[in-house]
Design a protein around this motif. Structure first.
Motif, mmCIF file in Angstrom:
data_model
loop_
_atom_site.group_PDB
_atom_site.id
_atom_site.type_symbol
_atom_site.label_atom_id
_atom_site.label_comp_id
_atom_site.label_asym_id
_atom_site.label_seq_id
_atom_site.Cartn_x
_atom_site.Cartn_y
_atom_site.Cartn_z
ATOM 1 N N ASP A 136 0.855 -1.181 0.000
ATOM 2 C CA ASP A 136 0.000 0.000 0.000
ATOM 3 C C ASP A 136 0.894 1.236 0.000
ATOM 4 O OD1 ASP A 136 -1.846 1.969 0.328
ATOM 5 O OD2 ASP A 136 -2.790 1.116 2.116
ATOM 6 N N MET A 137 0.789 2.054 -1.054
ATOM 7 C CA MET A 137 1.653 3.227 -1.217
ATOM 8 C C MET A 137 1.004 4.503 -0.689
ATOM 9 S SD MET A 137 4.312 1.962 -2.608
ATOM 10 C CE MET A 137 5.169 3.387 -3.266
ATOM 11 N N SER A 138 -0.131 4.392 -0.003
ATOM 12 C CA SER A 138 -0.872 5.596 0.422
ATOM 13 C C SER A 138 -0.024 6.456 1.359
ATOM 14 C CB SER A 138 -2.171 5.184 1.130
ATOM 15 O OG SER A 138 -2.970 4.415 0.275
ATOM 16 N N GLU A 139 0.541 5.839 2.383
ATOM 17 C CA GLU A 139 1.314 6.624 3.342
ATOM 18 C C GLU A 139 2.554 7.217 2.687
ATOM 19 O OE1 GLU A 139 2.219 4.316 6.735
ATOM 20 O OE2 GLU A 139 0.139 4.046 7.370
ATOM 21 N N ILE A 140 3.197 6.471 1.799
ATOM 22 C CA ILE A 140 4.395 6.987 1.119
ATOM 23 C C ILE A 140 4.041 8.213 0.293
ATOM 24 C CG2 ILE A 140 6.180 6.434 -0.572
ATOM 25 C CD1 ILE A 140 6.024 3.538 0.374
ATOM 26 N N SER A 195 4.024 14.079 -0.478
ATOM 27 C CA SER A 195 3.280 15.326 -0.620
ATOM 28 C C SER A 195 3.656 16.304 0.490
ATOM 29 C CB SER A 195 1.774 15.045 -0.604
ATOM 30 O OG SER A 195 1.031 16.248 -0.653
ATOM 31 N N ALA A 196 3.788 15.746 1.737
ATOM 32 C CA ALA A 196 4.162 16.608 2.862
ATOM 33 C C ALA A 196 5.560 17.174 2.668
ATOM 34 C CB ALA A 196 4.082 15.811 4.162
ATOM 35 N N LEU A 197 6.468 16.359 2.123
ATOM 36 C CA LEU A 197 7.819 16.839 1.888
ATOM 37 C C LEU A 197 7.838 17.962 0.848
ATOM 38 C CD1 LEU A 197 9.901 13.523 1.881
ATOM 39 C CD2 LEU A 197 9.993 15.365 3.552
ATOM 40 N N ARG A 198 7.056 17.819 -0.206
ATOM 41 C CA ARG A 198 7.015 18.872 -1.212
ATOM 42 C C ARG A 198 6.451 20.157 -0.629
ATOM 43 N NH1 ARG A 198 5.445 14.457 -4.502
ATOM 44 N NH2 ARG A 198 3.265 14.929 -4.110
ATOM 45 N N SER A 199 5.414 19.997 0.223
ATOM 46 C CA SER A 199 4.814 21.175 0.848
ATOM 47 C C SER A 199 5.820 21.832 1.806
ATOM 48 C CB SER A 199 3.549 20.769 1.598
ATOM 49 O OG SER A 199 2.998 21.863 2.293
ATOM 50 N N GLU A 209 9.100 21.624 1.722
ATOM 51 C CA GLU A 209 10.181 22.248 0.960
ATOM 52 C C GLU A 209 9.749 23.609 0.430
ATOM 53 O OE1 GLU A 209 13.111 21.317 -2.848
ATOM 54 O OE2 GLU A 209 11.563 19.883 -2.248
ATOM 55 N N CYS A 210 8.526 23.683 -0.032
ATOM 56 C CA CYS A 210 8.014 24.968 -0.528
ATOM 57 C C CYS A 210 7.910 25.986 0.602
ATOM 58 C CB CYS A 210 6.655 24.747 -1.198
ATOM 59 S SG CYS A 210 5.921 26.259 -1.861
ATOM 60 N N HIS A 211 7.451 25.471 1.762
ATOM 61 C CA HIS A 211 7.272 26.359 2.912
ATOM 62 C C HIS A 211 8.623 26.937 3.360
ATOM 63 C CE1 HIS A 211 5.911 27.830 6.801
ATOM 64 N NE2 HIS A 211 6.903 27.116 7.357
ATOM 65 N N TYR A 212 9.621 26.011 3.524
ATOM 66 C CA TYR A 212 10.919 26.476 4.000
ATOM 67 C C TYR A 212 11.639 27.318 2.945
ATOM 68 C CZ TYR A 212 10.559 23.752 8.232
ATOM 69 O OH TYR A 212 10.158 23.267 9.440
ATOM 70 N N ARG A 213 11.385 27.042 1.687
ATOM 71 C CA ARG A 213 12.001 27.877 0.643
ATOM 72 C C ARG A 213 11.421 29.295 0.701
ATOM 73 N NH1 ARG A 213 16.726 28.242 -1.791
ATOM 74 N NH2 ARG A 213 16.549 29.697 -3.511
ATOM 75 N N THR A 214 10.130 29.387 0.904
ATOM 76 C CA THR A 214 9.501 30.704 1.047
ATOM 77 C C THR A 214 10.034 31.419 2.276
ATOM 78 O OG1 THR A 214 7.512 29.865 -0.032
ATOM 79 C CG2 THR A 214 7.283 31.889 1.236
#
Length: 984
Positions: free
Chosen positions: A139-143, A148-152, A154-159
């Protein structure tokens, strides 16, 4: 049932298919529960994509049941329609290429909800053929959620990195700037593309900063890797070379070699801080110079300023003691609050321009601080008071010193009053100025006042030796003080005591002696103990240094006289044979000495007899009111004393005498300390007298013994000469005996040999020529008698030969002339040879058996094999001769360091009273010489055995029970175990 060889091909194929179906069914019903419980989707597919098996976890996640599997659940039922074509394409490819497949698909649960899965599969083979696929799905749901959380994030910390108000950079390995934000570009004056990946941290530092920054980096990364420096300041160079002061914050990014740095330009702030710090330093310097706390109260706004020193006095920080009036009010001691408020109120109302008072404030830790408060008011242009300012001085230590001084004075007074030591002040002329109760008590006065009033001169009224006072003053003037000085003093009641203490001179302003002061302790008991110990040692030593008892008595008298007054002294000892107390030593200024007879008579009485009979000390003094009555009741012989002290002399538990001191003038000559002293030394005196008495007796005995020894020595020397002459004659006789024995034996052997030879010839001729002619019974009887006599002659000749041989053997051994051919030998071999030599007799007897028990291996012995064999043959022959029926056994045993050979028989045994004499020469048992006719012994065989065994340091013995047989055994020391012999 037909065998496989008789079945057709079609039947075999059908049977194979049936078996495969049964196997699949067994697999479906017998799956391991471990696979069902794993958090994975485990499955098997046939070639059409229909599920043949799915574990319970997969069924639960997808919402299906085992009935759905048995109903033919297919891949198309769980895969999103958009991916059905792709999954079937991959299924065909996997079935064809026999390879491992890994693909991700959108899946559907039974309720229609979707989830991403990744399938790991490979072909399933049976009998070498691919029948489907089996594998697992994840099951790849949690991965996907984590991605998705990592991309969010990364965007947050980049901002955040870009829009923060401070300059930030990301440093890589070797301090290369991997990334920077726009604020850093503004601070440095460089564009982003000029910085990132092109410039390093060191490009923005002046040369003098590079070394310091390198040191910071080494400390952070090497010296203190677990506690890196988080921030510091350095000089930063902009594009135009303008220096700026920068505060940098550095953090390591876990799991990488990268670091993130935040930079703040503190140039302006530092300049402002320097100006402010200079101003504050000026102010603090002034405040510290006064060491006072400063306060300033703005009356209109009710704002108050407290200096750091003000708060420090009370132990508070600025946060804990805010700038409010309430802080001051709350710190006031409750007992001083009203007074302090009133003083400040008068000043604020203009009644006084300034004030000063002492009061208490409560410290943060709860302790009290004494404060000297000063204050003054300030007025505005209109003359109105608008503020009050002042100082606080911490006077706690001064107050504590004042209190301590008062307490010290009080303690000193109480200490003097209650001290166990005597304390005094006196004039140089010897008059007491002050004394404490302890000193008055030591000198037997009821109060200090009585002592001061009655003692006009210390030298004459207190000191036993007045001249000691002048010696004391001379030493005091020379040194100014006298430490641990001892004084022999007399109390008010006349008793003598010892005092010791330290004294110092106190001089006036003009340098003259104002008075003396000091303290004293009563050391009478200690002095008595010291003198008692010395006396005990001296009395003990006197036993060895005095010539005789009378000299010892005089020495004891002198030793006791050094401690107490002993002008009148005597020792009386018990004479049991004459029933009297003998005065062995007597010194008295009034009476002559005489012995007291009949002391066992109860009517006979005296003070010395009383002490002897009761066994307890007796102390009498005319200062006691009932002294005369006590003297009358006990009985006095001679002049009545003013004071009398007697102690018993004991040897063990027995009273053997008395020792007495007395004084005819001073009834207070002796005290309880004297009783203690006399009692303490009495045991040592009795022991010394006993030892000296024994010593004198031993001396007399020794002299007598020396005379007897000298006389006996003369007798012994005479006897020794006689014995040496007798021994010489015996040795000569022994040599003559040995020579004679050898000669006689030789002379006896020659005729014995002839006798035995002619006896045998006679018997042979008689049997051949005369016996056949005996034709009558009478002649036949006489012929038989002649034959028996000839046999007796031969037998007795043989026995006499053995006797001569044994006699020669024992004579050689005893005279030391035997020949010993010693060698290392195997004891088992010697035993077998001896048994073989003695076996003839045993073989001739059917009623006696001979047995031998030997170990497989044994240690060797060092001996003459013929001598050992001789011992064995003697023992075996004795056993044979005394055993009518039964067995004889020879055995060999190993002990710790010896070998033991035993010969046991089942004969009649040996009487108990003969066991100690069995090995004596010519011993014959009362049971008879032998149980066999014609086999008589010489009486020397066992004696020879004993001599041979003892020659080799061994032992021989016998154990026997009469009627049950005997066991003869001998032990010989064995040699090292390095070599062992086999019994074979």
């Amino acid at each position: 049932m037909k065998g496989d060889e008789s079945k057709t091909k079609a039947e075999l194929i059908a049977e194979l298919d049936e078996l495969r179906a049964r196997l699949d069914d067994m697999r479906n019903r017998g799956r391991t529960p471990i696979a069902d419980e794993l958090p994975l989707f485990i499955f098997e597919l046939d070639r059409t994509g229909t599920f043949r098996h799915v574990n319970e976890y997969a069924l639960e996640v997808f919402g299906y049941t085992p009935e759905d599997i048995r109903a033919g659940l297919n891949l198309t039922d769980i895969i999103h329609p958009d991916s059905v074509k792709r999954i079937y394409h991959n299924l065909r490819r996997a079935l064809a290429c026999d390879e491992f497949e890994l693909e991700e698909y959108p899946a559907l649960r039974k309720d229609g909800s979707s989830l991403p899965i990744k399938i790991f599969s490979q072909p399933l083979k049976r009998n070498g053929e691919i029948v489907g696929l089996h594998g697992v799905a994840i099951d790849m749901s949690e991965i996907r959620q984590v991605e998705s959380a990592l991309r969010s994030s990364e965007c947050h910390y980049r901002t955040l990195f870009e829009t923060t108000g401070t300059a930030m950079v990301l440093l890589g390995k070797s301090s290369i700037i991997k990334s920077c934000n726009s604020q850093f570009c503004i601070m440095s004056g460089f564009r982003r593309e000029e910085i990132e990946g092109c410039m390093t941290w060191m490009d923005f530092m002046p040369p003098e900063e590079i070394l310091r920054m390198t040191g910071h980096r080494e400390i952070r990364t090497e010296v203190m890797p677990n506690h890196p420096l988080s921030d510091y300041e350095f000089t930063f160079l902009t594009r135009g070379g303008q220096p700026r002061r920068i505060h940098v914050f550095i953090r390591d990014i876990p799991g990488t070699d990268d670091q993130v740095c935040s930079l703040i330009d503190v140039t302006v702030r530092n300049e402002a801080l320097r100006a402010l710090r200079k101003s504050e330093e000026r102010y603090q310097l002034m405040a510290r110079g006064a060491n006072d706390g400063l306060w300033d109260w703005e009356l209109s706004s009710d704002e108050v300023f407290y200096s750091p020193r003000y708060r420090e006095i009370l132990g508070y920080t600025e946060e804990e003691f805010p700038n409010h009036v309430s802080s001051w009010l709350n710190s006031l001691h409750p007992d001083d609050r009203e007074m302090v408020i009133a003083a400040n109120k008068e000043c604020s109302e203009g009644k006084t321009e300034q004030f000063q008072l002492e009061f208490r404030q409560i410290h943060k830790d709860g302790s009290v601080r004494w404060i000297l408060g000063r204050g003054a008011s300030s007025k505005d242009a209109n003359g109105n008071i608008y503020r009050i300012s002042g100082t606080h001085s911490d006077i706690t230590q001064r107050k504590q010193a004042e209190d301590a001084l008062r307490e010290s004075e009080e303690r000193f007074r109480l200490m003097i009053e209650h001290a166990s030591s005597g304390i005094f002040q006196a004039t140089p002329e010897g008059k007491f100025l002050t004394v404490n109760p302890a000193l008055a008590s030591m000198l037997a006065y009821d109060s200090p006042e009585e002592l001061i009033a009655n003692v006009d001169n210390i030298a004459t009224d207190i000191l036993i030796t007045p001249r000691d006072r002048q010696t004391f003053l001379d030493e005091m003037r020379a040194g100014g003080e006298l430490l641990n000085h001892e004084y022999h003093c007399r109390r008010k009641d006349g008793a003598a005591i010892w005092l010791a203490g330290s004294t110092r001179l106190v001089r006036s302003a003009d340098g003259e002696i104002a008075y003396l002061e000091g303290f004293l302790q009563d050391i009478t008991a200690r002095k008595l103990n010291e003198r008692t110990t010395h006396a005990l040692y001296a009395i003990s030593a006197a036993v060895n240094t005095t010539r005789n008892l009378q000299d010892l008595y005089q020495t004891i008298h002198a030793i006791i006289g050094e401690v107490i007054e002993a002008k009148n002294f005597f020792i009386a000892m018990l004479d049991e044979e004459r029933d009297l107390l003998r005065f062995v030593y007597f010194q008295d200024e009034m009476d002559d000495y005489f012995d007291i007879p009949d002391i066992s008579d109860p009517t006979r009485s005296s003070l010395a007899i009383h002490v002897f009979r009761t066994g307890v000390p007796l102390f009498l003094s005319m200062s006691e009111p009932d002294m005369e009555a006590r003297l009358a009741s006990i009985g006095v012989i001679g002049t009545a004393p003013a004071t009398w002290l007697g102690v018993p002399l004991r040897q063990g538990d027995k009273v053997v005498g008395t020792m007495v001191v007395q004084d005819y003038a001073n009834p207070r000559q002796y005290t309880e300390e004297a009783v203690t002293f006399m009692t303490a030394v009495s045991e040592q005196v009795a022991l010394a007298i006993e030892r000296k008495t024994i010593e004198e007796a031993l001396t007399r005995l020794n002299e007598e013994l020396e005379d007897k020894v000298e006389q006996r020595t003369t007798e012994i020397e005479t006897r020794k000469a006689e014995l040496e002459e007798a021994n010489r004659r015996l040795m000569t006789l022994d040599e003559v005996k040995s020579s004679m024995v050898s000669s006689v034996s030789h002379e006896l052997r020659t005729p014995l040999t002839s006798i035995r030879g002619f006896a045998k010839l006679c018997a042979k001729d008689f049997s051949r020529h005369f016996l056949p002619q005996a034709d009558s019974d009478k002649l036949a009887a006489k012929a038989a008698r002649i034959q028996d006599n000839l046999e007796i002659i031969d037998t007795e000749g043989e026995r006499l030969t053995r006797l001569i041989n044994d006699f020669l053997d024992i004579n050689r051994i005893e005279s030391g002339k035997a020949c010993w051919n010693d060698t290392l030998l195997n004891p088992s071999e010697v035993i077998r040879e001896a048994v073989a030599s003695a076996a003839g007799g045993f073989n001739a007897s059917k009623d006696v058996e001979l047995f031998t028990y030997l170990p497989e291996t044994s240690r060797r012995i060092h001996a003459d094999p013929d001598k050992i064999k001789q011992v064995l043959i003697n023992l075996l022959n004795n056993a044979y001769k005394f055993t009518r029926k039964g067995r004889v056994t020879v055995a060999l045993e190993e002990n710790d360091a010896a070998l033991t050979v035993s010969v046991s028989d089942t004969g009649p045994g040996i009487p108990t009273d003969e066991l100690d004499e069995i090995f004596e020469k010519f011993h014959k048992s009362r049971l008879g010489d032998t149980v066999r006719n014609g086999e008589k012994g010489t009486g020397l065989g066992l004696a020879i055995c004993k001599e041979i065994v003892e020659h080799y340091g061994g032992t021989i013995g016998v154990q026997s029970i009469e009627g049950s047989g005997s066991v003869f055994s001998f032990s010989l020391p064995s040699v090292s175990e390095d070599i062992r012999f086999s019994a074979n």
